[in-house]
Design an enzyme around this catalytic site. Sequence first.
Site, PDB file in Angstrom:
ATOM      1  N   ASP A 166      -4.617   3.654  -1.980  1.00 27.63           N
ATOM      2  CA  ASP A 166      -5.674   4.038  -1.030  1.00 27.63           C
ATOM      3  C   ASP A 166      -6.150   5.458  -1.274  1.00 27.63           C
ATOM      4  OD1 ASP A 166      -6.020   1.765   0.779  1.00 27.63           O
ATOM      5  OD2 ASP A 166      -3.911   2.109   1.296  1.00 27.63           O
TER       6      ASP A 166
ATOM      7  N   ASP B  39      -6.730  -6.317   4.303  1.00 32.31           N
ATOM      8  CA  ASP B  39      -6.113  -4.984   4.313  1.00 32.31           C
ATOM      9  C   ASP B  39      -6.104  -4.421   5.728  1.00 32.31           C
ATOM     10  OD1 ASP B  39      -5.232  -2.430   3.766  1.00 32.31           O
ATOM     11  OD2 ASP B  39      -6.954  -1.861   2.515  1.00 32.31           O
TER      12      ASP B  39
ATOM     13  N   MET C 271     -11.389  -5.520   5.482  1.00 30.63           N
ATOM     14  CA  MET C 271     -10.557  -4.627   6.281  1.00 30.63           C
ATOM     15  C   MET C 271     -10.315  -5.262   7.649  1.00 30.63           C
ATOM     16  SD  MET C 271     -10.121  -1.819   4.429  1.00 30.63           S
ATOM     17  CE  MET C 271      -9.248  -0.942   5.719  1.00 30.63           C
TER      18      MET C 271
ATOM     19  N   MET D  76     -12.009   4.906  -0.463  1.00 33.23           N
ATOM     20  CA  MET D  76     -12.643   5.192   0.831  1.00 33.23           C
ATOM     21  C   MET D  76     -13.216   6.589   0.687  1.00 33.23           C
ATOM     22  SD  MET D  76      -9.599   3.527   3.094  1.00 33.23           S
ATOM     23  CE  MET D  76      -8.482   3.628   1.703  1.00 33.23           C
TER      24      MET D  76
ATOM     25  N   HIS E  36      -8.383   1.323  -3.893  1.00 31.62           N
ATOM     26  CA  HIS E  36      -9.293   1.124  -2.764  1.00 31.62           C
ATOM     27  C   HIS E  36      -9.922   2.468  -2.443  1.00 31.62           C
ATOM     28  CE1 HIS E  36      -9.591   0.078   1.830  1.00 31.62           C
ATOM     29  NE2 HIS E  36     -10.777   0.242   1.267  1.00 31.62           N
TER      30      HIS E  36
ATOM     31  N   MET F 126      -8.596   8.398   0.019  1.00 36.38           N
ATOM     32  CA  MET F 126      -9.344   8.865   1.201  1.00 36.38           C
ATOM     33  C   MET F 126      -9.792  10.298   0.983  1.00 36.38           C
ATOM     34  SD  MET F 126      -6.754   7.424   4.043  1.00 36.38           S
ATOM     35  CE  MET F 126      -6.397   5.675   4.176  1.00 36.38           C
TER      36      MET F 126
ATOM     37  N   HIS G 104      -1.293  -1.379  -4.249  1.00 34.85           N
ATOM     38  CA  HIS G 104      -2.526  -0.977  -3.563  1.00 34.85           C
ATOM     39  C   HIS G 104      -2.537   0.539  -3.396  1.00 34.85           C
ATOM     40  CE1 HIS G 104      -6.049  -1.882  -1.069  1.00 34.85           C
ATOM     41  NE2 HIS G 104      -5.612  -0.962  -0.210  1.00 34.85           N
TER      42      HIS G 104
ATOM     43  N   SER H 113       0.858  -1.194   0.000  1.00 35.17           N
ATOM     44  CA  SER H 113       0.000   0.000   0.000  1.00 35.17           C
ATOM     45  C   SER H 113       0.887   1.234   0.000  1.00 35.17           C
ATOM     46  CB  SER H 113      -0.880   0.010   1.252  1.00 35.17           C
ATOM     47  OG  SER H 113      -1.370   1.330   1.442  1.00 35.17           O
TER      48      SER H 113
HETATM   49  C1  DX5 Z   1      -6.259   1.779   5.623  1.00 32.24           C
HETATM   50  C2  DX5 Z   1      -5.830   1.394   4.221  1.00 32.24           C
HETATM   51  C3  DX5 Z   1      -4.744   0.401   4.178  1.00 32.24           C
HETATM   52  C4  DX5 Z   1      -3.467   0.822   4.829  1.00 32.24           C
HETATM   53  C5  DX5 Z   1      -2.769  -0.403   5.301  1.00 32.24           C
HETATM   54  O1  DX5 Z   1      -7.394   2.572   5.557  1.00 32.24           O
HETATM   55  O2  DX5 Z   1      -6.918   0.889   3.479  1.00 32.24           O
HETATM   56  O3  DX5 Z   1      -4.515  -0.055   2.851  1.00 32.24           O
HETATM   57  O4  DX5 Z   1      -2.614   1.540   3.999  1.00 32.24           O
HETATM   58  O5  DX5 Z   1      -1.675  -0.013   6.038  1.00 32.24           O
HETATM   59  P1  DX5 Z   1      -0.962  -0.993   7.049  1.00 32.24           P
HETATM   60  O6  DX5 Z   1      -0.485  -2.171   6.263  1.00 32.24           O
HETATM   61  O7  DX5 Z   1       0.137  -0.158   7.586  1.00 32.24           O
HETATM   62  O8  DX5 Z   1      -1.982  -1.386   8.087  1.00 32.24           O
HETATM   63 ZN    ZN Z   2      -6.504  -0.085   1.496  1.00 32.08          ZN
END
Ligand code: DX5
Ligand code: ZN
Length: 223
Positions: free
Chosen positions: A36, A176, A138, A69, A67, A38, A34, A9
């Site tokens: 992310d 994840d 998650m 969010m 991903h 947000m 990956h 990620s």
């Molecule tokens: C959290 C993300 C994850 C995050 C994982 O909201 O969706 O993908 O980056 O990070 P680690 O592996 O550090 O938990």
């Molecule tokens: Zn993620």
Amino acid sequence: MLPIRIAPSILSADFARLGEEVAAVEAAGADLLHFDVMDNHYVPNLSIGPLVCASLRPRTGLQIDVHLMVKPVDRIIPEFAKAGANIISFHPEASEHVDRTLALIRECGCKAGLAFNPATPLSHLEHTLDKLDLVLLMSVNPGFGGQSFIPSALSKLREARKIIAASGRDIRLEIDGGVKVDNIRQIAEAGADTFVAGSAIFSTKDYKATINAMRNELAKVKR
Ligand code: DX5
Ligand code: ZN
């Protein structure tokens, strides 16, 4: 059993050197990237969007696993498809019409994933399996990297794996949050085939050594 995939990620990468970081995890043997997204609305953090995806696209041969969010989700999906995303996952709570959103992702030429928060029930799989390529569980609450793995995700993985197997469909099961060298084996034994790892990889000096250590653990998996 489907082949195992490790998906660093980039949320935990050094954003000032993002292109180099992506090249480094690719050279270190990552299987997927990956990504992310947000929005400071669906989750209490703000990260990166389609512009960053588009600028990374020509710099990597890895599939980009987006991903989302974010809420709402539909408007941004075609933008990510245009920006070179290969897989797009979203949270059912963030879409008014989950079936329509899943169809939209596939119409845009991407694989479709549904993401489950720790407290989101797997009942969302009941009427969606025919439009799904990926189930993303998650094992932390979404919003931040570097949190601890929530142990109840293991029984949820086992349950999700059973549902996928009973469907007979080609659906990948991704975990994840809080995945580390020392718990990846247990997570794989619970049924995950795709492993997101952010801080566990990017906080180490030698990404290749870390990914290899994860693969060594995965090689011991009994299923
Ligand atoms: C959290 C993300 C994850 C995050 C994982 O909201 O969706 O993908 O980056 O990070 P680690 O592996 O550090 O938990
Ligand atoms: Zn993620």
